[in-house]
Write a protein that holds these residues in place. Structure first.
Motif, PDB file in Angstrom:
ATOM      1  N   LEU A  24       0.839  -1.663  -7.402  1.00 48.30           N
ATOM      2  CA  LEU A  24       1.591  -2.902  -7.593  1.00 48.30           C
ATOM      3  C   LEU A  24       3.043  -2.748  -7.128  1.00 48.30           C
ATOM      4  O   LEU A  24       3.657  -3.707  -6.661  1.00 48.30           O
ATOM      5  CB  LEU A  24       1.552  -3.321  -9.064  1.00 48.30           C
ATOM      6  CG  LEU A  24       0.183  -3.745  -9.614  1.00 48.30           C
ATOM      7  CD1 LEU A  24       0.293  -4.050 -11.102  1.00 48.30           C
ATOM      8  CD2 LEU A  24      -0.359  -4.951  -8.865  1.00 48.30           C
ATOM      9  N   LYS A  25       3.583  -1.536  -7.230  1.00 54.81           N
ATOM     10  CA  LYS A  25       4.969  -1.302  -6.802  1.00 54.81           C
ATOM     11  C   LYS A  25       5.128  -1.453  -5.299  1.00 54.81           C
ATOM     12  O   LYS A  25       6.261  -1.591  -4.809  1.00 54.81           O
ATOM     13  CB  LYS A  25       5.415   0.096  -7.227  1.00 54.81           C
ATOM     14  CG  LYS A  25       5.680   0.234  -8.718  1.00 54.81           C
ATOM     15  CD  LYS A  25       6.073   1.651  -9.065  1.00 54.81           C
ATOM     16  CE  LYS A  25       6.268   1.811 -10.569  1.00 54.81           C
ATOM     17  NZ  LYS A  25       6.626   3.201 -10.939  1.00 54.81           N
ATOM     18  N   ALA A  26       4.012  -1.408  -4.565  1.00 58.54           N
ATOM     19  CA  ALA A  26       4.094  -1.559  -3.105  1.00 58.54           C
ATOM     20  C   ALA A  26       4.628  -2.923  -2.704  1.00 58.54           C
ATOM     21  O   ALA A  26       5.068  -3.117  -1.564  1.00 58.54           O
ATOM     22  CB  ALA A  26       2.717  -1.331  -2.480  1.00 58.54           C
ATOM     23  N   ILE A  55       1.792  -7.018   3.297  1.00 55.93           N
ATOM     24  CA  ILE A  55       1.986  -6.276   2.045  1.00 55.93           C
ATOM     25  C   ILE A  55       1.362  -7.021   0.879  1.00 55.93           C
ATOM     26  O   ILE A  55       0.638  -6.434   0.049  1.00 55.93           O
ATOM     27  CB  ILE A  55       3.487  -6.043   1.793  1.00 55.93           C
ATOM     28  CG1 ILE A  55       4.086  -5.162   2.892  1.00 55.93           C
ATOM     29  CG2 ILE A  55       3.694  -5.399   0.420  1.00 55.93           C
ATOM     30  CD1 ILE A  55       5.591  -4.990   2.775  1.00 55.93           C
ATOM     31  N   SER A  56       1.606  -8.322   0.798  1.00 54.13           N
ATOM     32  CA  SER A  56       1.065  -9.128  -0.301  1.00 54.13           C
ATOM     33  C   SER A  56      -0.457  -9.131  -0.277  1.00 54.13           C
ATOM     34  O   SER A  56      -1.109  -8.999  -1.328  1.00 54.13           O
ATOM     35  CB  SER A  56       1.596 -10.565  -0.211  1.00 54.13           C
ATOM     36  OG  SER A  56       3.000 -10.595  -0.269  1.00 54.13           O
ATOM     37  N   PHE A  57      -1.039  -9.258   0.917  1.00 53.40           N
ATOM     38  CA  PHE A  57      -2.493  -9.248   1.038  1.00 53.40           C
ATOM     39  C   PHE A  57      -3.064  -7.904   0.599  1.00 53.40           C
ATOM     40  O   PHE A  57      -4.082  -7.846  -0.103  1.00 53.40           O
ATOM     41  CB  PHE A  57      -2.894  -9.547   2.482  1.00 53.40           C
ATOM     42  CG  PHE A  57      -4.382  -9.487   2.722  1.00 53.40           C
ATOM     43  CD1 PHE A  57      -5.218 -10.482   2.235  1.00 53.40           C
ATOM     44  CD2 PHE A  57      -4.936  -8.427   3.420  1.00 53.40           C
ATOM     45  CE1 PHE A  57      -6.603 -10.422   2.447  1.00 53.40           C
ATOM     46  CE2 PHE A  57      -6.303  -8.356   3.640  1.00 53.40           C
ATOM     47  CZ  PHE A  57      -7.139  -9.354   3.153  1.00 53.40           C
ATOM     48  N   ILE A 204      -3.604  -1.062   3.290  1.00 48.35           N
ATOM     49  CA  ILE A 204      -3.017  -2.228   3.977  1.00 48.35           C
ATOM     50  C   ILE A 204      -1.579  -2.445   3.524  1.00 48.35           C
ATOM     51  O   ILE A 204      -0.673  -2.674   4.344  1.00 48.35           O
ATOM     52  CB  ILE A 204      -3.863  -3.491   3.708  1.00 48.35           C
ATOM     53  CG1 ILE A 204      -5.263  -3.348   4.321  1.00 48.35           C
ATOM     54  CG2 ILE A 204      -3.165  -4.730   4.271  1.00 48.35           C
ATOM     55  CD1 ILE A 204      -6.184  -4.511   3.995  1.00 48.35           C
ATOM     56  N   ALA A 205      -1.359  -2.364   2.215  1.00 45.64           N
ATOM     57  CA  ALA A 205      -0.012  -2.567   1.681  1.00 45.64           C
ATOM     58  C   ALA A 205       0.953  -1.505   2.197  1.00 45.64           C
ATOM     59  O   ALA A 205       2.090  -1.810   2.578  1.00 45.64           O
ATOM     60  CB  ALA A 205      -0.046  -2.556   0.151  1.00 45.64           C
ATOM     61  N   ILE A 206       0.510  -0.249   2.219  1.00 44.58           N
ATOM     62  CA  ILE A 206       1.364   0.839   2.694  1.00 44.58           C
ATOM     63  C   ILE A 206       1.674   0.666   4.181  1.00 44.58           C
ATOM     64  O   ILE A 206       2.796   0.952   4.643  1.00 44.58           O
ATOM     65  CB  ILE A 206       0.691   2.206   2.435  1.00 44.58           C
ATOM     66  CG1 ILE A 206       0.730   2.534   0.948  1.00 44.58           C
ATOM     67  CG2 ILE A 206       1.378   3.308   3.234  1.00 44.58           C
ATOM     68  CD1 ILE A 206       2.130   2.725   0.394  1.00 44.58           C
ATOM     69  N   ALA A 207       0.686   0.180   4.952  1.00 39.80           N
ATOM     70  CA  ALA A 207       0.941  -0.088   6.376  1.00 39.80           C
ATOM     71  C   ALA A 207       2.032  -1.152   6.525  1.00 39.80           C
ATOM     72  O   ALA A 207       2.907  -1.038   7.395  1.00 39.80           O
ATOM     73  CB  ALA A 207      -0.346  -0.542   7.052  1.00 39.80           C
ATOM     74  N   GLY A 208       1.986  -2.172   5.675  1.00 43.64           N
ATOM     75  CA  GLY A 208       3.031  -3.198   5.694  1.00 43.64           C
ATOM     76  C   GLY A 208       4.384  -2.642   5.292  1.00 43.64           C
ATOM     77  O   GLY A 208       5.417  -2.988   5.890  1.00 43.64           O
TER      78      GLY A 208
END
Length: 247
Positions: A24-26, A55-57, A204-208
């Motif tokens: 969630l911190k991402a 990031i949200s996705f 996906i979030a980390i990629a963002g």
């Protein structure tokens, strides 16, 4: 705002796992960007909108894959994220308007006593009676001491790394640290159950986040003079977002 981050972020661990809290911190860059746009510190662009959407996705997919999701814990964690984002925005406004130069150690020197006071007041009304009702207070002195030493070592290491290398190094290390926290917590804590959807969404979030960091670094590099800054010189507050949140 720092006290709010600590209070809500720590309370979230009573309801959700360490790994899920880290996922969630991402979404932190999204909160920082949105509040930054509202404060006039950031400019809305199609590229940034795409990065924020990714990031949200990713966070949504990671949350969908969580087996034991507790919405109370999610609300607490999101509140902590908003508190940290507001802290960064307020500090950046202070630096830009007042020209104050602060490194991480100096920042903690001024912020920590104020945060202690802000946490002490609500503790009297909300937690003191519960602690007294349980009888003997158990502070786990050794655990708290080790936690404090780790926090101090974190801030000192961030200052030394940036002083001797660059903000890029600490950002890359922050991404690696996030993955280590998720994977190690899954091994250490029985309540942490990672699923393929969890890991896919977090990836996906980390990629963002990586794309966001790259964009910010390029933006900062275009503004910084060619000479290397001396030790103790001011460093970007946004570059500390991935390192100063965990306490």
């Amino acid at each position: 705002m720092f006290a709010m981050t600590l209070w809500l972020g720590n309370t979230a661990y009573l309801y959700i796992s360490v790994a899920f809290a880290q996922m969630l911190k991402a979404i932190m860059p999204v909160a920082v960007f949105i509040l930054g746009v509202a404060a006039g510190l950031e400019m809305m662009s199609c590229r940034m909108l795409l990065i924020m959407s990714i990031i949200s996705f990713g966070v949504l997919v990671a949350s969908y894959g969580e087996l034991n999701i507790n919405w109370i814990g999610v609300v607490y964690q999101m509140g902590g994220v908003v508190g940290e984002a507001l802290r960064l925005i307020f500090m950046e406004l202070l630096v830009k308007r007042k020209g104050i130069k602060l490194n991480p150690i100096s920042l903690m020197y001024y912020v920590s006593p104020c945060s202690a006071i802000c946490l002490f007041v609500p503790w009297i009304f909300l937690e003191k009676s519960k602690m007294e009702g349980n009888g003997t207070w158990n502070f786990h002195f050794v655990v708290l001491t080790l936690n404090s030493l780790c926090t101090f070592a974190l801030n000192l290491s961030v200052f030394l790394v940036i002083s001797h290398t660059s903000a890029l190094t600490i950002r890359v290390a922050g991404v690696v640290k996030d993955w280590v926290v998720v994977l190690v917590s899954a091994l250490l804590f029985a309540d942490t159950k990672l699923t393929i959807i969890n890991l896919f969404g977090y990836a996906i979030a980390i990629a963002g986040v990586a794309a966001y960091n790259n964009h910010k670094l390029k933006k900062e590099a275009s503004k910084v003079p060619s000479e290397t800054p001396a030790d103790g010189e001011s460093i970007s507050l946004v570059s500390q977002a991935n390192t100063n949140t965990e306490r």
